[in-house]
Design a protein around this motif. Structure first.
Motif, PDB file in Angstrom:
ATOM      1  N   GLU A 140       0.811  -1.221   0.000  1.00 35.16           N
ATOM      2  CA  GLU A 140       0.000   0.000   0.000  1.00 35.16           C
ATOM      3  C   GLU A 140       0.844   1.272   0.000  1.00 35.16           C
ATOM      4  N   LYS A 141       2.171   1.115  -0.051  1.00 34.77           N
ATOM      5  CA  LYS A 141       3.087   2.263   0.037  1.00 34.77           C
ATOM      6  C   LYS A 141       2.798   3.093   1.286  1.00 34.77           C
ATOM      7  N   MET A 142       2.458   2.388   2.352  1.00 33.16           N
ATOM      8  CA  MET A 142       2.075   3.036   3.601  1.00 33.16           C
ATOM      9  C   MET A 142       3.316   3.359   4.436  1.00 33.16           C
ATOM     10  N   ALA A 143       3.362   4.564   5.010  1.00 35.80           N
ATOM     11  CA  ALA A 143       4.469   4.971   5.868  1.00 35.80           C
ATOM     12  C   ALA A 143       4.246   4.422   7.273  1.00 35.80           C
ATOM     13  N   ILE A 144       5.278   3.805   7.824  1.00 38.04           N
ATOM     14  CA  ILE A 144       5.204   3.228   9.166  1.00 38.04           C
ATOM     15  C   ILE A 144       6.369   3.776   9.983  1.00 38.04           C
ATOM     16  N   LEU A 145       6.035   4.387  11.118  1.00 32.33           N
ATOM     17  CA  LEU A 145       7.060   4.942  11.991  1.00 32.33           C
ATOM     18  C   LEU A 145       7.499   3.864  12.985  1.00 32.33           C
ATOM     19  N   CYS A 146       8.783   3.608  13.010  1.00 31.01           N
ATOM     20  CA  CYS A 146       9.353   2.587  13.895  1.00 31.01           C
ATOM     21  C   CYS A 146      10.242   3.265  14.927  1.00 31.01           C
ATOM     22  N   SER A 147       9.932   3.054  16.196  1.00 31.77           N
ATOM     23  CA  SER A 147      10.750   3.632  17.263  1.00 31.77           C
ATOM     24  C   SER A 147      11.436   2.506  18.037  1.00 31.77           C
ATOM     25  N   LEU A 148      12.746   2.668  18.240  1.00 30.08           N
ATOM     26  CA  LEU A 148      13.545   1.701  18.980  1.00 30.08           C
ATOM     27  C   LEU A 148      14.123   2.397  20.205  1.00 30.08           C
ATOM     28  N   ASP A 149      13.886   1.805  21.357  1.00 28.85           N
ATOM     29  CA  ASP A 149      14.320   2.396  22.625  1.00 28.85           C
ATOM     30  C   ASP A 149      15.339   1.468  23.282  1.00 28.85           C
ATOM     31  N   TYR A 150      16.555   1.965  23.472  1.00 30.96           N
ATOM     32  CA  TYR A 150      17.630   1.183  24.089  1.00 30.96           C
ATOM     33  C   TYR A 150      17.802   1.665  25.534  1.00 30.96           C
ATOM     34  N   THR A 151      16.940   1.221  26.416  1.00 28.10           N
ATOM     35  CA  THR A 151      17.010   1.678  27.810  1.00 28.10           C
ATOM     36  C   THR A 151      18.179   1.034  28.560  1.00 28.10           C
ATOM     37  N   ASP A 152      18.604  -0.154  28.138  1.00 29.81           N
ATOM     38  CA  ASP A 152      19.775  -0.793  28.732  1.00 29.81           C
ATOM     39  C   ASP A 152      21.002  -0.330  27.958  1.00 29.81           C
ATOM     40  N   HIS A 153      21.758   0.589  28.548  1.00 31.51           N
ATOM     41  CA  HIS A 153      22.883   1.212  27.842  1.00 31.51           C
ATOM     42  C   HIS A 153      24.111   0.317  27.762  1.00 31.51           C
ATOM     43  N   THR A 154      24.017  -0.906  28.272  1.00 32.78           N
ATOM     44  CA  THR A 154      25.133  -1.846  28.161  1.00 32.78           C
ATOM     45  C   THR A 154      24.902  -2.858  27.037  1.00 32.78           C
ATOM     46  N   ARG A 155      23.834  -2.649  26.248  1.00 35.81           N
ATOM     47  CA  ARG A 155      23.506  -3.589  25.170  1.00 35.81           C
ATOM     48  C   ARG A 155      23.354  -2.855  23.842  1.00 35.81           C
ATOM     49  N   CYS A 156      23.505  -3.613  22.755  1.00 41.64           N
ATOM     50  CA  CYS A 156      23.348  -3.054  21.409  1.00 41.64           C
ATOM     51  C   CYS A 156      21.950  -3.311  20.846  1.00 41.64           C
ATOM     52  N   LEU A 157      21.116  -4.019  21.588  1.00 43.93           N
ATOM     53  CA  LEU A 157      19.769  -4.348  21.117  1.00 43.93           C
ATOM     54  C   LEU A 157      18.736  -3.551  21.903  1.00 43.93           C
ATOM     55  N   PRO A 158      17.637  -3.181  21.260  1.00 44.45           N
ATOM     56  CA  PRO A 158      16.620  -2.378  21.939  1.00 44.45           C
ATOM     57  C   PRO A 158      15.832  -3.186  22.956  1.00 44.45           C
ATOM     58  N   THR A 159      15.320  -2.508  23.956  1.00 44.21           N
ATOM     59  CA  THR A 159      14.455  -3.145  24.948  1.00 44.21           C
ATOM     60  C   THR A 159      12.981  -2.923  24.608  1.00 44.21           C
ATOM     61  N   ARG A 160      12.733  -2.021  23.645  1.00 42.99           N
ATOM     62  CA  ARG A 160      11.346  -1.753  23.245  1.00 42.99           C
ATOM     63  C   ARG A 160      11.309  -1.355  21.777  1.00 42.99           C
ATOM     64  N   VAL A 161      10.372  -1.934  21.044  1.00 41.26           N
ATOM     65  CA  VAL A 161      10.157  -1.592  19.632  1.00 41.26           C
ATOM     66  C   VAL A 161       8.674  -1.303  19.442  1.00 41.26           C
ATOM     67  N   HIS A 162       8.374  -0.168  18.814  1.00 38.27           N
ATOM     68  CA  HIS A 162       6.977   0.249  18.646  1.00 38.27           C
ATOM     69  C   HIS A 162       6.758   0.756  17.222  1.00 38.27           C
ATOM     70  N   PHE A 163       5.608   0.365  16.632  1.00 30.62           N
ATOM     71  CA  PHE A 163       5.243   0.811  15.283  1.00 30.62           C
ATOM     72  C   PHE A 163       4.014   1.712  15.353  1.00 30.62           C
ATOM     73  N   GLU A 164       3.973   2.685  14.442  1.00 31.02           N
ATOM     74  CA  GLU A 164       2.801   3.555  14.309  1.00 31.02           C
ATOM     75  C   GLU A 164       2.503   3.782  12.830  1.00 31.02           C
ATOM     76  N   CYS A 165       1.200   3.713  12.482  1.00 30.99           N
ATOM     77  CA  CYS A 165       0.765   4.045  11.116  1.00 30.99           C
ATOM     78  C   CYS A 165      -0.737   4.288  11.131  1.00 30.99           C
ATOM     79  N   GLU A 166      -1.291   4.726  10.001  1.00 30.93           N
ATOM     80  CA  GLU A 166      -2.711   5.056   9.934  1.00 30.93           C
ATOM     81  C   GLU A 166      -3.576   3.801  10.036  1.00 30.93           C
ATOM     82  N   ASP A 167      -3.169   2.728   9.413  1.00 31.60           N
ATOM     83  CA  ASP A 167      -3.940   1.492   9.431  1.00 31.60           C
ATOM     84  C   ASP A 167      -3.411   0.577  10.535  1.00 31.60           C
ATOM     85  N   GLN A 168      -4.104   0.574  11.669  1.00 30.96           N
ATOM     86  CA  GLN A 168      -3.651  -0.234  12.799  1.00 30.96           C
ATOM     87  C   GLN A 168      -3.797  -1.732  12.555  1.00 30.96           C
TER      88      GLN A 168
END
Length: 287
Positions: free
Chosen positions: A225-253
């Motif tokens: 659908e050529k839909m834009a999806i906002l992806c947020s990655l939160d690295y709350t553990d500063h001793t790791r290279c991987l995120p502790t939280r991943v969240h998506f946002e777009c118009e079509d839930q």
């Protein structure tokens, strides 16, 4: 007559019992012999392997000694086309590097030099990610009259003083350096991931990131659908290279609640972002 007959039967039964025991004993002995033969053969193979390893080690030691004694002119005269010589040289170099790594490990894994006539210590902490050496940070530690942090080029967002208090720099310097190195390598790894995303994923727009690289906002595009999806990655553990939280946002839930995008969320939490995007493109969920 009955007694004689009874004795004859008992004698025959006793004979059969002894014979059966004898056969069972022979069967057990044969099984034990086979087991011992197999063990002997295994030990013989292991002995031959050890002999080969010892001979190879002796050859490597001889080659290392000869290389140390020879000068540059003599080395040029050696047969460079010999495959065995090239292999032995590589093995000798490999052994030498292993010895250096072992020595490096014995001193704590850090490069350090004395400063201020033995009253201080300057430690170099090198960061790397996926086998690539990145930034090197230097930290000067005063040893006398009290152990304390001196000059350094550690980024200000690394909680240096808090780490020193939590771990007790006075009593366990190696634990402090290990934790600090963990923070620095994690930061360098997140920073390198962001760099790789910008270099290799031109269709992905980096909307926002902070200095610590602990927050990352990406704009993805769904191909159907050529839909834009906002992806947020939160690295709350500063001793790791991987995120502790991943969240998506777009118009079509409904799209985001599909099984595929739930898989994408898990993928981004378990895989470095630049590699996760490659997988997502192969699966056809992003452009």
């Amino acid at each position: 007559m009955e007694r004689a007959s009874t004795k004859g039967v008992l004698s025959h039964l006793s004979f059969l019992e002894v014979h059966a025991r004898s056969r069972g004993s022979q069967s057990q002995q044969q099984g034990r012999v086979k087991e011992l033969k197999a063990k002997v053969e295994t030990l013989r193979v292991r002995r031959n392997q050890l002999k080969a390893e010892i001979n190879a080690h002796k050859n490597i030691q001889k080659l290392r000694s000869s290389i140390d004694r020879q000068n540059a002119d003599e080395e040029e005269e050696m047969d460079e086309d010999s495959e065995n010589l090239q292999l032995l040289r590589l093995m000798a170099r490999h052994t030498e590097l292993q010895d250096l790594l072992h020595a490096h490990h014995l001193i704590g894994g850090y490069d350090a030099i004395n400063t201020s006539q033995g009253k201080g210590l300057c430690v170099s902490l090198t960061t790397s990610y996926e086998g690539v050496y990145l930034d090197t940070f230097n930290l000067e530690i005063d040893l006398k009259p009290k152990v304390k942090i001196g000059h350094h080029n550690i980024p200000p967002f690394i909680p240096l003083n808090n780490l020193a208090e939590q771990i007790n720099l006075q009593t366990d310097m190696k634990a402090f350096l290990d934790t600090l190195s963990q923070h620095l390598n994690a930061f360098a790894g997140r920073k390198q991931q962001l760099k790789l995303v910008k270099e290799h994923h031109k269709s992905v727009e980096v909307m926002e990131s902070n200095v610590l690289c602990s927050i990352l906002l990406l704009m993805l595009t769904e191909p159907t659908e050529k839909m834009a999806i906002l992806c947020s990655l939160d690295y709350t553990d500063h001793t790791r290279c991987l995120p502790t939280r991943v969240h998506f946002e777009c118009e079509d839930q409904q799209v985001l609640h599909s099984p595929q995008w739930k898989k994408n969320q898990i993928l981004l939490m378990e895989t470095p972002v630049h590699k996760a995007l490659i997988t997502m493109k192969k699966m056809g969920t992003v452009v």
